[in-house]
Design a protein around this motif. Structure first.
Motif, PDB file in Angstrom:
ATOM      1  N   PHE A 177       9.258  85.506  54.300  1.00 16.14           N
ATOM      2  CA  PHE A 177       8.851  84.104  54.317  1.00 16.14           C
ATOM      3  C   PHE A 177       8.867  83.563  55.741  1.00 16.14           C
ATOM      4  O   PHE A 177       7.904  82.926  56.192  1.00 16.14           O
TER       5      PHE A 177
ATOM      6  N   ILE B 284       6.022  85.257  57.859  1.00 13.58           N
ATOM      7  CA  ILE B 284       4.691  84.745  57.526  1.00 13.58           C
ATOM      8  C   ILE B 284       4.536  83.310  58.015  1.00 13.58           C
ATOM      9  O   ILE B 284       3.484  82.935  58.544  1.00 13.58           O
ATOM     10  N   LEU B 285       5.568  82.508  57.857  1.00 10.61           N
ATOM     11  CA  LEU B 285       5.507  81.113  58.310  1.00 10.61           C
ATOM     12  C   LEU B 285       5.318  81.047  59.821  1.00 10.61           C
ATOM     13  O   LEU B 285       4.484  80.272  60.315  1.00 10.61           O
TER      14      LEU B 285
ATOM     15  N   GLN C  24       1.716  82.028  60.608  1.00 12.70           N
ATOM     16  CA  GLN C  24       0.760  80.983  60.256  1.00 12.70           C
ATOM     17  C   GLN C  24       0.822  79.817  61.245  1.00 12.70           C
ATOM     18  O   GLN C  24      -0.210  79.292  61.652  1.00 12.70           O
TER      19      GLN C  24
ATOM     20  N   SER D 225      -1.545  80.368  51.696  1.00  8.12           N
ATOM     21  CA  SER D 225      -0.658  79.648  50.791  1.00  8.12           C
ATOM     22  C   SER D 225       0.001  80.610  49.809  1.00  8.12           C
ATOM     23  O   SER D 225       1.187  80.495  49.518  1.00  8.12           O
TER      24      SER D 225
ATOM     25  N   GLN E 283       0.480  83.813  50.359  1.00  7.59           N
ATOM     26  CA  GLN E 283       1.415  84.629  51.129  1.00  7.59           C
ATOM     27  C   GLN E 283       2.747  83.913  51.328  1.00  7.59           C
ATOM     28  O   GLN E 283       3.794  84.545  51.344  1.00  7.59           O
ATOM     29  N   LEU E 284       2.718  82.622  51.488  1.00  2.00           N
ATOM     30  CA  LEU E 284       3.958  81.861  51.643  1.00  2.00           C
ATOM     31  C   LEU E 284       4.631  81.601  50.306  1.00  2.00           C
ATOM     32  O   LEU E 284       5.854  81.549  50.222  1.00  2.00           O
ATOM     33  N   SER E 285       3.837  81.411  49.256  1.00  2.00           N
ATOM     34  CA  SER E 285       4.393  81.037  47.950  1.00  2.00           C
ATOM     35  C   SER E 285       5.196  82.160  47.314  1.00  2.00           C
ATOM     36  O   SER E 285       6.257  81.906  46.722  1.00  2.00           O
TER      37      SER E 285
ATOM     38  N   PHE F 141       8.611  82.519  48.779  1.00  2.00           N
ATOM     39  CA  PHE F 141       9.349  81.294  48.479  1.00  2.00           C
ATOM     40  C   PHE F 141       9.832  81.299  47.032  1.00  2.00           C
ATOM     41  O   PHE F 141      10.960  80.889  46.750  1.00  2.00           O
TER      42      PHE F 141
ATOM     43  N   TRP G 261      10.118  72.710  50.307  1.00  2.00           N
ATOM     44  CA  TRP G 261       8.677  72.986  50.411  1.00  2.00           C
ATOM     45  C   TRP G 261       7.943  71.797  51.027  1.00  2.00           C
ATOM     46  O   TRP G 261       7.099  71.960  51.900  1.00  2.00           O
TER      47      TRP G 261
END
Length: 152
Positions: free
Chosen positions: A46, A49-50, A53, A71, A73-75, A78, A119
């Motif tokens: 997470f 990736i964050l 991005q 989105s 990829q982040l979800s 998470f 989030w």
């Protein structure tokens, strides 16, 4: 199968039973460890990736929204973090002596509240960063247009 094979299989079965059922069921130590490890395992992708991005957004001022795949990829990590925190909270509430159903309900409600809050805070921080980059890009464009000589 020989008697020694049967005896060793029973010993291994007994050991697994002791480890996962008897010793870890009261208190829910296995659930506590599994929740912690799940959260930590999902936090690493997470964060990576964050960071990727945010770096992409700051380099490309034209992109003001997260693409659908980004989105997702982040979800997924998470959600993994959320599930791990839920397991961890269920175990903690179980350690405090609450019944399993009450522990489960409180853990899901608390994890949902914390997850939603985090989030939205991440979204606001990213949104502010995007707005700042757009404003600075606009200021740079305005300076360039002023510096160019005007023809009459």
């Amino acid at each position: 199968m020989t008697d020694s094979d049967n005896t060793s299989a029973q010993a291994i079965s007994g050991l697994l039973h002791d480890i996962f059922l008897s010793k870890f069921s009261e208190p829910p130590t296995f659930l506590l460890i599994a929740g912690l490890l799940t959260s930590l395992a999902c936090a690493a992708p997470f964060i990576a990736i964050l960071r990727q991005q945010v770096k992409t957004w700051s380099n490309d001022s034209a992109s003001n929204r997260l693409p659908k795949w980004g989105s997702l990829q982040l979800s997924l990590p998470f959600i993994g973090i959320w599930a791990g925190v839920s397991m961890l909270l269920v175990a903690i509430f179980g350690l405090l002596g609450l019944s399993p159903w009450v522990s489960f309900g409180l853990a899901l409600a608390l994890a949902y509240f914390l997850g939603t809050t985090v989030w939205f805070q991440i979204g606001q921080a990213i949104g502010q960063r995007i707005v700042r980059s757009m404003v600075s890009e606009s200021n740079r464009n305005n300076r360039r247009s002023r510096e160019q000589p005007r023809s009459i």
